[in-house]
Design a protein around this motif. Structure first.
Motif, PDB file in Angstrom:
ATOM      1  N   TYR A 129       0.847  -1.070   0.117  1.00  0.00           N
ATOM      2  CA  TYR A 129      -0.139   0.042   0.053  1.00  0.00           C
ATOM      3  C   TYR A 129       0.774   1.406   0.025  1.00  0.00           C
ATOM      4  O   TYR A 129       1.721   1.452   0.844  1.00  0.00           O
TER       5      TYR A 129
ATOM      6  N   ARG B 155       1.099   5.443   2.460  1.00  0.00           N
ATOM      7  CA  ARG B 155       0.159   4.706   3.439  1.00  0.00           C
ATOM      8  C   ARG B 155       1.088   4.950   4.789  1.00  0.00           C
ATOM      9  O   ARG B 155       2.122   4.564   4.973  1.00  0.00           O
TER      10      ARG B 155
ATOM     11  N   ASN C 224      -1.661   1.315   9.053  1.00  0.00           N
ATOM     12  CA  ASN C 224      -2.509   1.383   8.122  1.00  0.00           C
ATOM     13  C   ASN C 224      -4.010   1.838   8.393  1.00  0.00           C
ATOM     14  O   ASN C 224      -4.887   1.538   8.203  1.00  0.00           O
TER      15      ASN C 224
END
Length: 135
Positions: free
Chosen positions: A75, A78, A82
């Motif tokens: 990701y 980020r 998270n």
């Protein structure tokens, strides 16, 4: 030249790794136009991927370990928990099922990002996977 960092990922445990991509002035780099890919192989010459993670700023792209599906991915932009965005943040996650399928031993990995066909290898190193006893 990519950075060098060795990873220890215990078989059967979730791997969480967070990196910050910065330039030579330590300013973070926006990864909005990038995709990312991480591969683990036994050797540089092996055609078999032991773990394959992909992703974008939209979320985890996917994860495979061997021929069986796994959870996780990469990701971009980020934060480590998270829970929100972080410019330049790279969150790498491989779920417990995926790491349980990686053969124990010392392997190799690298992480590459791609922006409009320009590929940059950010980091590489040894990927050690100690054997799991409790299964």
């Amino acid at each position: 030249m990519p950075a060098r960092h060795d990873i220890i990922a215990n078989q059967g445990e979730t791997l969480n790794l967070h990196l910050s991509y910065t330039n030579s002035n330590d300013s973070v780099i926006d990864l909005s136009s990038y995709t990312a890919e991480l591969q683990v192989r036994r050797t540089h010459y092996s055609s078999d991927k032991l773990l394959h993670l992909t992703g974008t700023t939209s979320g985890f792209g996917g994860a495979t370990a061997g021929i069986t599906g796994a959870t996780g991915g990469i990701y971009l932009n980020r934060n480590a928990g998270n829970t929100g965005g972080e410019t330049g943040g790279i969150l790498i996650v491989a779920g417990a099922t995926g790491t349980s399928l990686i053969p124990g031993g010392k392997h190799l990995y690298d992480l590459e990002i791609n922006s409009n066909g320009t590929v940059t290898r950010l980091i590489e190193g040894r990927f050690e996977c100690p054997y799991e006893v409790t299964r």
